[in-house]
Scaffold this active site. Structure first.
Site, short mmCIF file in Angstrom:
data_model
loop_
_atom_site.label_atom_id
_atom_site.label_comp_id
_atom_site.label_asym_id
_atom_site.label_seq_id
_atom_site.Cartn_x
_atom_site.Cartn_y
_atom_site.Cartn_z
N ASN A 14 -50.83 47.10 -21.16
CA ASN A 14 -50.83 47.53 -22.55
C ASN A 14 -51.71 46.56 -23.32
O ASN A 14 -51.30 45.44 -23.61
CB ASN A 14 -49.38 47.51 -23.08
CG ASN A 14 -49.29 47.87 -24.55
OD1 ASN A 14 -50.27 48.26 -25.16
ND2 ASN A 14 -48.10 47.72 -25.11
N LYS A 16 -52.67 46.68 -26.28
CA LYS A 16 -52.31 46.58 -27.70
C LYS A 16 -53.58 46.62 -28.57
O LYS A 16 -54.53 47.31 -28.22
CB LYS A 16 -51.44 45.35 -27.95
CG LYS A 16 -50.22 45.34 -27.01
CD LYS A 16 -49.18 44.34 -27.38
CE LYS A 16 -48.04 44.41 -26.35
NZ LYS A 16 -46.97 43.48 -26.66
N HIS A 100 -42.74 52.24 -28.10
CA HIS A 100 -42.84 50.78 -27.91
C HIS A 100 -42.10 50.07 -29.05
O HIS A 100 -42.13 50.52 -30.20
CB HIS A 100 -44.30 50.35 -27.87
CG HIS A 100 -44.47 48.94 -27.41
ND1 HIS A 100 -44.27 47.87 -28.26
CD2 HIS A 100 -44.77 48.41 -26.20
CE1 HIS A 100 -44.46 46.74 -27.56
NE2 HIS A 100 -44.76 47.05 -26.31
N GLU A 102 -42.84 47.60 -30.75
CA GLU A 102 -43.68 47.25 -31.90
C GLU A 102 -43.85 48.45 -32.83
O GLU A 102 -43.94 48.30 -34.05
CB GLU A 102 -45.03 46.70 -31.41
CG GLU A 102 -44.85 45.29 -30.84
CD GLU A 102 -45.84 44.89 -29.77
OE1 GLU A 102 -46.88 45.55 -29.62
OE2 GLU A 102 -45.55 43.90 -29.06
N GLU A 172 -37.87 47.12 -21.94
CA GLU A 172 -38.56 45.95 -22.50
C GLU A 172 -37.65 45.26 -23.51
O GLU A 172 -37.62 45.64 -24.69
CB GLU A 172 -39.85 46.38 -23.20
CG GLU A 172 -40.86 47.02 -22.28
CD GLU A 172 -42.28 46.86 -22.83
OE1 GLU A 172 -43.11 46.26 -22.14
OE2 GLU A 172 -42.54 47.31 -23.95
N GLY A 178 -44.02 39.16 -25.48
CA GLY A 178 -45.00 38.26 -26.10
C GLY A 178 -44.44 36.88 -26.42
O GLY A 178 -45.06 36.12 -27.16
N SER A 218 -43.31 39.55 -21.03
CA SER A 218 -43.79 38.29 -20.46
C SER A 218 -43.86 38.28 -18.94
O SER A 218 -43.54 37.27 -18.31
CB SER A 218 -42.95 37.12 -20.99
OG SER A 218 -43.08 37.03 -22.40
P1 PGA Z 1 -46.02 41.03 -22.98
O1 PGA Z 1 -45.92 42.49 -23.62
O2 PGA Z 1 -46.30 41.20 -21.50
O3 PGA Z 1 -47.15 40.37 -23.69
O4 PGA Z 1 -44.71 40.35 -23.23
C1 PGA Z 1 -45.28 43.54 -22.95
C2 PGA Z 1 -45.31 44.80 -23.78
O5 PGA Z 1 -45.16 44.71 -25.02
O6 PGA Z 1 -45.48 45.90 -23.26
#
Ligand code: PGA
Length: 256
Positions: A14, A16, A100, A102, A172, A178, A218
């Site tokens: 992803n 982003k 997601h 976010e 997630e 993140g 992560s």
């Molecule tokens: P990350 O993000 O691997 O940077 O923690 C995962 C995601 O949001 O899909």
């Protein structure tokens, strides 16, 4: 060692809101070079500006697919800034991230909106990568299963088994995204086992056996093998580490 059945494996990156056009093309080319014939689906969920060039880069070999990060709940028409499922499909997308955390946080995505997005994706022939997971406060209040069940139900329980078979699930935990703080393999496996149980209850044991349940939050080369080695963890949705081809490829190869 890894016990994930090959039919359930999938690793998605992803990107982003990262990378300009040239950097996205370079990364896609590097991913293709690092992952010749991965043997299971590897998906690059890119910003829409990259679709055309990444599609071209991916066409040179099989096994690496293009994905979008969101889809409109609407079919078409006067919705400025939105992209429809049919548009994503026509641009070469095979997958689309839905729900997601976010987008749940920044755009208040929930409930009927997520159901509609899942339905639009399926109707256009896109496979939704449906995301869900608890916040730290919810984990500390012992509400993980309740939150996971609610978020699964709001987006997916209206589906028939056939539609559900096209959906990829992505657990997630919000506190792990993140942050550098990964769920331990044991913590993730516990939730994944619960998720598979939820699927069995709604859609039957054989669908549950075949369902692809990803972990995200992560994931790095150093922890991917241990995560993917757990019985109910079938792969990952990778954010930060998907922006470096060598790291992403190392994660995508972590089943062995
Ligand atoms: P990350 O993000 O691997 O940077 O923690 C995962 C995601 O949001 O899909």
């Amino acid at each position: 060692m890894a016990s994930t059945p090959p039919a359930r494996r999938l690793v998605a990156g992803n990107w982003k809101m990262n990378l300009d056009l040239d950097a996205g093309l370079a990364l896609a080319r590097d991913c293709v070079r690092e992952l010749p014939n991965p043997g299971y689906p590897v998906v690059l969920c890119t910003p829409a500006i990259h679709f055309a060039v990444v599609r071209e880069a991916l066409s040179e070999q099989g096994g690496v697919y293009l994905g979008a990060q969101d889809v409109s709940r609407h079919e078409s028409g006067a919705h400025t800034g939105e992209l429809s499922a049919a548009q994503l499909r026509s641009a070469g997308c095979d997958y689309v991230v839905v729900g997601h955390s976010e987008r749940r946080a920044d755009h208040h995505e929930a409930g009927a909106m997520l159901r509609e997005k899942v339905d639009r994706a399926l109707a256009a022939g896109l496979k939704p990568i449906y995301c869900f997971g608890e916040t730290l406060e919810q984990r500390e209040a012992d509400q993980v299963e309740q939150v996971v069940a609610e978020q699964l139900a709001e987006g997916l329980s209206h589906l028939e088994g056939e539609g559900f078979a096209e959906v990829v699930l992505a657990y997630e935990p919000v506190w792990a995204i993140g942050t550098g703080r990964t769920a331990s393999p044991g913590q993730a496996q516990d939730v994944h086992a619960y998720i598979r149980g939820w699927v069995a209850e709604r859609f039957g044991a054989s669908r549950a056996e075949l369902a692809t349940v990803l972990y995200g939050g992560s994931v790095k080369p150093a922890n991917a093998g241990e995560l993917f080695g757990r019985e109910d963890i079938d792969g990952g949705l990778i954010g930060g580490a998907s922006l470096r081809a060598a790291d992403f490829a190392a994660i995508a190869r972590a089943y062995a």
